[in-house]
Write an enzyme that holds these catalytic residues in place. Structure first.
Site, PDB file in Angstrom:
ATOM      1  N   ILE A 148      61.123  57.352  60.793  1.00 45.72           N
ATOM      2  CA  ILE A 148      61.925  56.152  60.009  1.00 45.72           C
ATOM      3  C   ILE A 148      61.333  55.291  60.564  1.00 45.72           C
ATOM      4  O   ILE A 148      61.188  54.658  61.595  1.00 45.72           O
ATOM      5  CB  ILE A 148      62.966  57.136  59.694  1.00 45.72           C
ATOM      6  CG1 ILE A 148      64.271  56.835  61.494  1.00 45.72           C
ATOM      7  CG2 ILE A 148      63.736  57.933  58.871  1.00 45.72           C
ATOM      8  CD1 ILE A 148      65.534  56.783  60.678  1.00 45.72           C
ATOM      9  N   ASP A 149      62.004  53.992  59.642  1.00 45.03           N
ATOM     10  CA  ASP A 149      61.260  53.148  59.568  1.00 45.03           C
ATOM     11  C   ASP A 149      61.945  52.145  60.806  1.00 45.03           C
ATOM     12  O   ASP A 149      63.313  52.327  61.036  1.00 45.03           O
ATOM     13  CB  ASP A 149      61.048  51.762  58.273  1.00 45.03           C
ATOM     14  CG  ASP A 149      60.473  52.729  58.019  1.00 45.03           C
ATOM     15  OD1 ASP A 149      59.247  53.086  58.102  1.00 45.03           O
ATOM     16  OD2 ASP A 149      60.681  52.438  56.285  1.00 45.03           O
ATOM     17  N   LYS A 150      61.141  51.171  61.476  1.00 44.89           N
ATOM     18  CA  LYS A 150      62.128  50.255  62.310  1.00 44.89           C
ATOM     19  C   LYS A 150      63.455  50.077  61.714  1.00 44.89           C
ATOM     20  O   LYS A 150      64.657  49.960  62.943  1.00 44.89           O
ATOM     21  CB  LYS A 150      61.291  49.116  62.807  1.00 44.89           C
ATOM     22  CG  LYS A 150      62.243  48.377  63.652  1.00 44.89           C
ATOM     23  CD  LYS A 150      60.932  46.827  64.196  1.00 44.89           C
ATOM     24  CE  LYS A 150      62.270  46.276  65.428  1.00 44.89           C
ATOM     25  NZ  LYS A 150      61.275  44.557  65.435  1.00 44.89           N
ATOM     26  N   ARG A 159      61.451  52.678  49.435  1.00 46.62           N
ATOM     27  CA  ARG A 159      61.233  51.594  49.431  1.00 46.62           C
ATOM     28  C   ARG A 159      60.485  50.945  48.267  1.00 46.62           C
ATOM     29  O   ARG A 159      60.848  50.580  47.617  1.00 46.62           O
ATOM     30  CB  ARG A 159      60.776  50.609  50.367  1.00 46.62           C
ATOM     31  CG  ARG A 159      61.533  50.545  52.071  1.00 46.62           C
ATOM     32  CD  ARG A 159      61.458  51.029  53.565  1.00 46.62           C
ATOM     33  NE  ARG A 159      61.422  49.221  53.408  1.00 46.62           N
ATOM     34  CZ  ARG A 159      60.869  48.725  54.782  1.00 46.62           C
ATOM     35  NH1 ARG A 159      60.373  49.539  55.387  1.00 46.62           N
ATOM     36  NH2 ARG A 159      60.505  47.621  54.987  1.00 46.62           N
TER      37      ARG A 159
END
Length: 339
Positions: free
Chosen positions: A150-152, A253
């Site tokens: 998953i993204d930062k 997103r």
């Protein structure tokens, strides 16, 4: 825009990137051009590369103020630590939700990068994992234990494989879309339908390689399917649940932006601006305060489900919405009541 990016092998000390400027490219300084296309590349890194003679345009070394034009081929070489350095064990606490002999489920905080890469050489989830666990199996990209990411700046649940057999089983479940992944997101605008499905291939945005873009006709990118459901409406923003059928980079997103509902405070996709509502002083001040409370995109990986690689038992885990996102939601809830 065409691009080749090669991650370093164990022997390589450099990271290479090559881009061809699109037909519609307006003249733009090469340092700014590269900032738009290389994730985690700081202005300082680009300036250092230019100083070292490591930026080429059409095979000629250029300075950082060179203006890129349509059709230019831009190459940059960044000095990169050896790959072994990227896997340095670090004693970073892990929030372990579940663990047995073949896997573990961790709750990743926002701000933690999942795996080392350019600009993020330490403090990552991988650095923590290789400290706490020995002999984790590598995935196809040589990332120890990683089944998915998953993204930062997204918080939430990840499953980690501790054996080769578990890696194979879990990776297959994700590939065959039998795993369950549900996210909670706060998005701009009043989402029209109470629930729906977004289908549209996702690929790199040709004008900004740091963004993903939806290609509804499937002419580029890979198939992506997101099922969304409205949880709560606050007028100018909406709290939604998103269930992933596929797992593309920035899927929620990009899909929510395509639907017209960019994630709240998602800087990369423009959600850090006032997209709905007035710009009158009081409202503007309220939104800016909400941004300060939640200084990241409003996205949390809340639910994760899969079949256990050994027993076949269906496991399902939930994690609470973290404090920063919860506080932001509460601000909007209160605002909506008094609006």
């Amino acid at each position: 825009m065409d691009s080749d990016s090669n991650e370093p092998s164990q022997e390589e000390l450099f990271e290479h990137h090559k881009f061809t400027a699109a037909k519609g490219q307006e003249p733009l300084r090469v340092d700014k051009f590269l900032m738009n296309f290389i994730e985690n590349a700081t202005r300082n890194k680009i300036q250092q590369a230019a100083k070292n003679g490591h930026i080429w345009v059409n095979d000629a070394i250029v300075k950082q103020n060179y203006r890129v034009k349509a059709g230019d081929e831009v190459k940059v070489l960044f000095e990169h630590p050896p790959y072994e350095f990227l896997l340095t064990p670090e004693d970073i606490p892990l929030d372990i939700v579940f663990e047995d002999e073949v896997l573990l489920v961790v709750n990743k905080p926002a701000g933690m990068v999942v795996h080392p890469g350019h600009g993020n050489y330490s403090g990552t989830l991988i650095n923590a994992l290789v400290h706490h666990f020995e002999n984790l199996p590598n995935n196809s990209s040589n990332r120890p234990g990683l089944v998915h990411r998953i993204d930062k700046d997204t918080s939430g649940l990840l499953v980690i494989a501790k054996t080769e057999a578990a890696m194979t089983s879990l990776a297959q479940q994700f590939f065959e879309k039998t795993s369950e992944r549900e996210y909670v997101a706060l998005v701009w605008g009043d989402v029209k339908e109470d629930e729906g499905t977004i289908e549209g291939h996702i690929g790199r945005n040709p004008k900004n390689r740091l963004q993903m873009q939806v290609f509804p006709n499937g002419e580029q990118g890979k198939e992506a399917i997101t099922h969304y459901k409205v949880l709560e409406r606050f007028g100018y923003v909406t709290l939604v649940s998103c269930r992933l059928e596929t797992g593309r980079t920035h899927q929620i997103r990009a899909h929510m932006k395509y639907l017209g509902h960019t994630l709240f405070n998602d800087e990369r996709y423009g959600g850090d601006k006032i997209l709905k509502g007035t710009h009158f002083t009081k409202y503007k001040q309220f939104v800016e305060n909400a941004f300060k409370v939640l200084p990241r995109q409003a996205l949390h990986a809340r639910t994760l489900g899969f079949s256990h690689p050994l027993t076949g038992e269906v496991l399902r885990f939930d994690s609470d919405i973290p404090n920063d996102m919860g506080a932001c939601i509460e601000k909007w809830r209160s605002y909506a009541k008094h609006a």
